[in-house]
Motif scaffolding. Structure first.
Motif, mmCIF file in Angstrom:
data_model
loop_
_atom_site.group_PDB
_atom_site.id
_atom_site.type_symbol
_atom_site.label_atom_id
_atom_site.label_comp_id
_atom_site.label_asym_id
_atom_site.label_seq_id
_atom_site.Cartn_x
_atom_site.Cartn_y
_atom_site.Cartn_z
ATOM 1 N N PRO A 110 46.814 44.532 49.946
ATOM 2 C CA PRO A 110 45.354 44.746 50.079
ATOM 3 C C PRO A 110 44.989 45.074 48.552
ATOM 4 O O PRO A 110 43.770 44.579 48.249
ATOM 5 C CB PRO A 110 45.058 45.879 50.799
ATOM 6 N N ALA A 111 45.690 45.654 47.777
ATOM 7 C CA ALA A 111 45.144 46.080 46.503
ATOM 8 C C ALA A 111 45.140 44.870 45.466
ATOM 9 O O ALA A 111 44.229 44.685 44.783
ATOM 10 C CB ALA A 111 46.182 47.164 45.824
ATOM 11 N N ARG A 112 46.394 43.987 45.712
ATOM 12 C CA ARG A 112 46.162 42.613 44.837
ATOM 13 C C ARG A 112 44.807 41.695 45.562
ATOM 14 O O ARG A 112 44.162 41.171 44.649
ATOM 15 C CB ARG A 112 47.463 41.736 45.180
ATOM 16 N N CYS A 113 44.648 41.712 46.775
ATOM 17 C CA CYS A 113 43.856 40.885 47.227
ATOM 18 C C CYS A 113 42.193 41.605 46.857
ATOM 19 O O CYS A 113 41.395 40.606 46.428
ATOM 20 C CB CYS A 113 43.700 40.905 48.586
ATOM 21 N N GLN A 114 42.218 42.766 46.508
ATOM 22 C CA GLN A 114 41.005 43.276 46.029
ATOM 23 C C GLN A 114 40.740 42.884 44.483
ATOM 24 O O GLN A 114 39.799 42.587 43.983
ATOM 25 C CB GLN A 114 40.832 44.962 46.159
ATOM 26 N N GLU A 115 41.885 42.818 43.737
ATOM 27 C CA GLU A 115 41.992 42.308 42.386
ATOM 28 C C GLU A 115 41.236 41.094 42.245
ATOM 29 O O GLU A 115 40.444 40.621 41.383
ATOM 30 C CB GLU A 115 43.299 42.690 41.815
ATOM 31 N N ILE A 116 41.911 40.266 43.268
ATOM 32 C CA ILE A 116 41.491 38.626 43.366
ATOM 33 C C ILE A 116 39.871 38.652 43.379
ATOM 34 O O ILE A 116 39.163 38.061 42.993
ATOM 35 C CB ILE A 116 42.060 37.922 44.340
#
Length: 143
Positions: A110-116
């Motif tokens: 979820p953290a990487r998806c939020q970065e995207i």
């Protein structure tokens, strides 16, 4: 990817296309091939420049989301050589939901998806600012 890096069964994209051919309805698979073949050819020939995954004419409006997603995944496999790509839908404040192809590790984080999502939002804001500058300057804004 060089020939020595290919598996004995062939390129990963060929393996993925074989799986899709077995899994998809023949008409959908034919449509998918019409969408991806020009892109795969450009990748194979290492042509530079933008390449669009699209169809002209009446077929363009009738392409299902499933076929569009699979076409995106085929291109991702061709580019990355990985078979674990996934489509994730990311919600952004600026544009609403956006479908993105990413590897399975990123899709599950979820953290990487939020970065995207943050990157997409920032890029959208920059595009809008540049569009506004072009408009006031009398330059075309539909590029």
């Amino acid at each position: 990817m060089s020939e020595s890096e290919l598996s004995p069964e062939g390129r990963p994209v060929d393996q993925y296309l074989d799986l899709l051919r077995l899994r998809m309805a023949p008409a959908d698979f034919a449509l998918l091939r019409r969408m991806v073949d020009p892109v795969l050819e450009a990748i194979q020939e290492q042509r530079a420049g933008p390449i669009e995954l699209s169809l002209e004419g009446a077929d363009a409006d009738s392409v299902s989301q499933e076929v569009r997603d699979e076409a995106s995944l085929v291109v991702a496999v061709a580019v990355t050589g990985r078979l674990d790509n996934q489509i994730v839908e990311i919600e952004t404040e600026e544009t609403g939901p956006v479908r993105v192809v990413t590897d399975s590790g990123t899709a599950a984080d979820p953290a990487r998806c939020q970065e995207i999502a943050d990157f997409i939002g920032e890029r959208h804001r920059q595009d809008e600012e540049l569009r506004g500058i072009a408009e006031v300057s009398g330059l075309p804004t539909d590029v």
